[in-house]
Design an enzyme around this catalytic site. Structure first.
Site, PDB file in Angstrom:
ATOM      1  N   ASP A  44      33.610  -7.316  50.812  1.00  0.00           N
ATOM      2  CA  ASP A  44      33.554  -5.949  50.309  1.00  0.00           C
ATOM      3  C   ASP A  44      33.638  -4.949  51.451  1.00  0.00           C
ATOM      4  OD1 ASP A  44      32.461  -4.162  47.770  1.00  0.00           O
ATOM      5  OD2 ASP A  44      31.708  -3.420  49.689  1.00  0.00           O
ATOM      6  N   TYR A  49      34.536   2.934  55.523  1.00  0.00           N
ATOM      7  CA  TYR A  49      33.863   2.121  56.539  1.00  0.00           C
ATOM      8  C   TYR A  49      34.676   2.039  57.826  1.00  0.00           C
ATOM      9  CZ  TYR A  49      31.214   0.353  52.479  1.00  0.00           C
ATOM     10  OH  TYR A  49      30.461   0.242  51.339  1.00  0.00           O
ATOM     11  N   LYS A  74      37.531   0.482  48.569  1.00  0.00           N
ATOM     12  CA  LYS A  74      37.136   1.658  47.786  1.00  0.00           C
ATOM     13  C   LYS A  74      37.890   2.904  48.238  1.00  0.00           C
ATOM     14  CE  LYS A  74      32.497  -0.327  48.020  1.00  0.00           C
ATOM     15  NZ  LYS A  74      32.688  -1.084  49.256  1.00  0.00           N
ATOM     16  N   HIS A 107      34.747   5.242  45.292  1.00  0.00           N
ATOM     17  CA  HIS A 107      33.533   5.030  46.079  1.00  0.00           C
ATOM     18  C   HIS A 107      32.351   5.851  45.562  1.00  0.00           C
ATOM     19  CE1 HIS A 107      32.264   3.779  50.413  1.00  0.00           C
ATOM     20  NE2 HIS A 107      31.288   3.600  49.550  1.00  0.00           N
ATOM     21  N   LYS A 229      24.635  -7.752  53.865  1.00  0.00           N
ATOM     22  CA  LYS A 229      25.371  -7.523  55.105  1.00  0.00           C
ATOM     23  C   LYS A 229      24.542  -7.957  56.300  1.00  0.00           C
ATOM     24  CE  LYS A 229      24.950  -4.426  57.975  1.00  0.00           C
ATOM     25  NZ  LYS A 229      24.632  -3.170  58.671  1.00  0.00           N
TER      26      LYS A 229
END
Length: 276
Positions: A44, A49, A74, A107, A229
């Site tokens: 993901d 990011y 996203k 997002h 994460k």
């Protein structure tokens, strides 16, 4: 191994994946390769990011067939207009180096700019063109969901929202279940704030597991999709090693008691207006 959950468009998604929020672009490729080696098949990322290229590098270097991987990205908040969304999507696909993406999300709704319906229509258009396999959203409240479904007739397969033991979002569960929208938990460990929680530490000792493993197991047993994460190889592997134990009914009830109305750690989707 993780269960494959069926989405409302007939596709399937692994129930556990690797998130790369705040992973430095310089190490993203290595982190994702560690994840794939550990068994993760859902990765993901997001335009915001700024590490999609690293994910793409890892996909090419992984030695795993593309068909076995489930890649999510996203749409950034500043690209909700159709033209901008199409350009942003092309940029994502170029960085990832793939022909079709498995799941693409809006997002944030950014209701103050009132363009999320236009963004949703654009994602549906790209899905019909075969460039996106499944379309979904992130950080959408019920009113946002009702509007896009009402104006397009297309229901998101997933809504990715902040969810963890201290912020369980149970008031949202019934609506999502009624419309067959899977909830995907971001910040599933409470941005690390839950790792020293004494209640969870007690449960971890009971099962001979880490607190993170107990929390991830809780997400799975709640029927949620979870994307922990880490940038550390041993933790990435440990977070995936959650299929050899089960929380009992008392454990689940204990964790339910940690829920707090004030448990949110991230922005409020109703008011978040940042663009990136």
């Amino acid at each position: 191994m993780p269960e494959q959950l069926k989405l409302n468009d007939g596709s399937t998604i692994p129930q556990i994946g690797l998130g790369v929020w705040q992973v430095d672009p310089d190490i993203t490729s290595q982190v994702v390769r560690w994840g794939i080696e550990a068994g993760y098949r859902l990765i993901d990322t997001a335009e915001g990011y700024r590490n999609e290229e690293g994910v793409g590098e890892a996909i090419r270097a992984a030695g795993v067939p593309r068909s076995e991987l489930f890649i999510t990205s996203k749409l950034r908040n500043g690209a909700h207009q159709r033209g901008a969304a199409l350009r942003a999507f092309d940029d994502t696909m170029r960085k990832l180096g793939i022909d079709q993406i498995d799941l693409f999300l809006i997002h944030w709704p950014v209701p103050s700019q009132n363009k999320y319906v236009e963004a949703w229509k654009t994602l549906v258009e790209l899905q019909k063109a075969g460039r996106i396999k499944s379309v979904g959203v992130s950080n959408f409240n019920q009113d946002h969901l009702e509007r896009i479904i009402g104006e397009t007739g297309v229901t998101p397969v997933v809504n990715q929202i902040e969810l963890h033991p201290r912020f369980q979002q149970r008031d949202k569960r019934d609506f999502h279940k009624k419309h067959n929208i899977h909830i995907e938990s971001w910040s599933p460990l409470g941005s690390g704030r839950l790792l020293s929680d004494p209640t969870l530490e007690t449960l971890a000792k009971k099962h001979g597991k880490s607190v993170a493993q107990v929390i991830i197991r809780w997400h799975l047993q709640e029927g949620l999709i979870v994307i922990p994460k880490s940038i550390h190889q041993e933790r990435i592997a440990g977070n995936f090693n959650v299929f050899d134990f089960e929380l009992d009914a008392n454990d689940m009830q204990t964790i339910r008691g940690l829920d707090s109305r004030d448990g949110r750690t991230g922005p409020d989707p109703a008011t978040a207006a940042f663009l990136f």
